[in-house]
Write a protein that holds these residues in place. Structure first.
Motif, PDB file in Angstrom:
ATOM      1  N   PHE A 581       0.902  -1.306  -0.028  1.00  0.00           N
ATOM      2  CA  PHE A 581      -0.076  -0.063  -0.040  1.00  0.00           C
ATOM      3  C   PHE A 581       0.742   1.231   0.134  1.00  0.00           C
ATOM      4  N   VAL A 582       0.499   2.152  -0.895  1.00  0.00           N
ATOM      5  CA  VAL A 582       1.369   3.446  -1.172  1.00  0.00           C
ATOM      6  C   VAL A 582       0.691   4.326   0.039  1.00  0.00           C
ATOM      7  N   ILE A 583       1.383   4.599   1.275  1.00  0.00           N
ATOM      8  CA  ILE A 583       0.963   5.454   2.199  1.00  0.00           C
ATOM      9  C   ILE A 583       1.318   6.854   2.352  1.00  0.00           C
ATOM     10  N   TYR A 584       2.402   7.224   1.422  1.00  0.00           N
ATOM     11  CA  TYR A 584       2.995   8.346   1.229  1.00  0.00           C
ATOM     12  C   TYR A 584       3.467   8.634   0.108  1.00  0.00           C
ATOM     13  N   THR A 585       3.290   9.785  -0.837  1.00  0.00           N
ATOM     14  CA  THR A 585       4.046   9.925  -2.252  1.00  0.00           C
ATOM     15  C   THR A 585       3.999  11.236  -2.452  1.00  0.00           C
TER      16      THR A 585
END
Length: 607
Positions: A581-585
């Motif tokens: 899961f991408v939780i920050y970008t």
């Protein structure tokens, strides 16, 4: 009705992230970089929009289309009289589609407006489900596991500077998310990287004396401020986590031999629900104040003042008698009788140590603290009015801080003919006392990460190309189905090639002659001096529509360089596509990497 998410809950979220890095069954977080290719339309586009069903041509001269548009926005298009509405935004950086208005002769026509971004002003990441979970992750080139040593709580940086105002810590401050940054200025860091909390700001004065002690007691500086030492920021922490905007904050869970550990333990042993400051709200008027040494001490309850004291009976009845120096110093009593003719007084209870003629007394309005503690002498907070100027109470000094208060109030009394109107409020310490939990006390709701990349990081981070995308991926899965756990991961597809005819160009599209597969070249890692064989590292592999990818034996051609090579092998990325899961970008300005370069990637995440 929505509820308030209090500061402590947000501190807990940051704590949970940090704890997840070192638990027996840890959560695996990976920092990633990617997007070596320039942003779409890095050069601003000028012109008018040609409305057509078959073209996205931009023609003529005129408007600069440099504004972010959103679905529902109304825009005007040259040569089209009616204002139209944006109905969809199919990609993050390329075009905006607008329908012709109802009733138009041509239905379903689209106007294509190219968005204009520059490398110095990157676009915001599009937060659609498709982009975050599919499109964005295809741009990832490299990942590095985040270790517990890479993360800390952080708070906004506040520096001590001469002649600067600081707020007092106050138990009545609302949650920091609801108050101004100026109100949060109740702590600071000195140029020696010591962090202090302001307990008393000397009635709103500016600070002109820097605190220096690191003991467990509250330090009173020459300017009248009172400071509580919290912790030191070590040289290693300064290198990793101290920036112009943030400073690290920590609460120790084990004895590391530091002054901070002593402060925490002392606070928890003696400071729970204590009162270190009584804030004067209104000074009142007409109060009396006198100080001197005793003329005569008859007993533990009867004393004679110097002849300079008032000659009127009852003048000091109801006032406080505090012994500030000498025998009985630190004791406070209430005056219950006073004879002006011989300057003699009686106090309400005996001094435990008998004062002498060398003892200095202070007579001032009586300060009484009441609350849900104080059942014993050690749990009772006491204070006296230490500064009376022009008949007004200006300062109250705490004698004994007490403990175990959850509610408290203060009254200021004296002979009704000699003073009225003063009010004050006791400030109750945080749970477990000042300095017991710096993260909670200073509001460490920001999670600060610092990940270091040294050169190629074992040949997993490209060193001859740039990147524009950073982020955090949680619990990615390897191609074999297990959770990733390696320190670094190369997420490019590696195409082994030989008979290379020249130099590929970074970021160009390469195409397979038989498979029809396409990909974007990150860089070519040659394995011989002639650069005729090696590995082409690529991202965004687009198959031929039936799942086929590059195959050994076909020719690989660069669409910009026209360089060709024979494909001899194909190694897929380490991670299973689109897992975790991408939780920050975030998108950033391009960063060019170099084999001898060390980079600190700093990310502040506010909960």
């Amino acid at each position: 009705m929505p509820g308030l998410v209090p500061r402590r809950f947000r501190v807990l979220q940051a704590q949970q992230f940090l704890e997840g890095l070192s638990e027996a069954s840890p959560t695996r977080y990976y920092f990633f970089i990617g997007k070596p290719q320039p942003y779409a339309n890095a050069i601003p586009v000028t012109g008018t929009v040609k409305t057509t069903t078959s073209s996205n041509t931009i023609v003529g001269q005129g408007t600069y289309f440099t504004t972010e548009l959103a679905v529902g926005d109304r825009i005007g298009i040259t040569n089209q009289a009616t204002v139209v509405r944006v109905h969809s935004i199919p990609t993050a950086q390329t075009i905006v589609v607008t329908p012709r208005p109802s009733g138009s002769n041509t239905t379903g026509a689209n106007a294509y407006i190219r968005r204009t971004f520059s490398e110095s002003q990157p676009p915001a990441v599009t937060t659609t489900y498709f982009n975050i979970n599919y499109d964005l992750v295809d741009d990832i080139t490299s990942l590095k596991k985040i270790q517990s040593s890479d993360a800390t709580h952080a708070v906004p940086r506040v520096n001590w500077a001469n002649n600067t105002f600081f707020n007092e810590w106050d138990d009545k401050y609302v949650d920091p998310q609801s108050i101004s940054q100026d109100q949060l200025r109740f702590y600071m860091m000195t140029d020696e990287y010591k962090v202090y909390k302001c307990i008393d700001n000397n009635r709103g004065a500016n600070s002109t004396s820097k605190p220096t002690t690191t003991g467990t007691s509250i330090e009173t500086t020459a300017d009248g401020y009172r400071w509580k030492f919290m912790y030191d920021i070590s040289s290693g922490e300064r290198t990793q986590f101290l920036t112009v905007d943030y400073m690290p904050v920590k609460t120790l869970t084990a004895n590391n031999g530091s002054a901070q550990w002593n402060v925490q333990q002392n606070a928890r042993a003696s400071g729970n629900g204590s009162i270190h400051h009584v804030k004067v709200i209104a000074g009142g008027a007409g109060y009396l104040h006198t100080t001197n040494t005793f003329h005569t001490v008859t007993s533990t309850t009867v004393m004679k003042l110097q002849s300079s004291a008032s000659g009127i009976d009852g003048t000091y009845v109801g006032s406080g008698l505090f012994v500030s120096e000498g025998p009985a110093a630190g004791q406070l009593r209430k005056i219950v009788k006073y004879w002006g003719a011989n300057n003699t007084l009686i106090v309400n209870s005996a001094f435990t140590v008998t004062p002498t003629t060398s003892s200095r007394y202070v007579i001032s309005p009586l300060v009484t603290i009441r609350g849900d503690s104080g059942g014993t002498a050690t749990s009772r907070a006491t204070a006296y009015a230490s500064n009376i100027t022009g008949g007004s109470v200006l300062k109250i000094t705490v004698i004994s801080q007490g403990r175990s208060y959850s509610t408290a109030n203060a009254t200021i009394t004296a002979n009704s003919s000699h003073g009225f109107g003063a009010t004050a409020r006791p400030i109750i310490s945080p749970l477990n006392g000042h300095g017991s939990d710096p993260v909670d006390e200073l509001g460490g709701t920001t999670l600060f990460l610092n990940i270091t990349a040294n050169g190629s990081q074992s040949n997993t981070f490209p060193t001859n190309n740039d990147f524009r995308l950073i982020g955090i991926l949680r619990d990615p899965i390897l191609a074999n189905g297990s959770y990733a756990n390696s320190t670094v991961i190369d997420q490019t597809t590696r195409i082994g090639v030989e008979l290379v005819t020249g130099d590929f160009v970074e970021d160009e599209i390469v195409v397979g002659s038989r498979s029809g597969a396409k990909a974007r070249l990150v860089y070519f890692a040659n394995t011989n001096a002639a650069r005729t064989q090696g590995v082409a590292k690529v991202i965004r592999v687009t198959t031929n529509g039936t799942g086929g990818s590059f195959t050994p034996g076909e020719t690989l051609t660069g669409t910009v360089s026209s360089v060709t090579a024979n494909v001899v092998s194909l190694t897929k990325p380490a991670l299973k596509p689109h897992t975790g899961f991408v939780i920050y970008t975030e998108n950033r300005e391009a960063v060019l990497r170099d084999p001898a370069q060390t980079e600190d990637y700093k990310i502040a995440i506010k909960y």
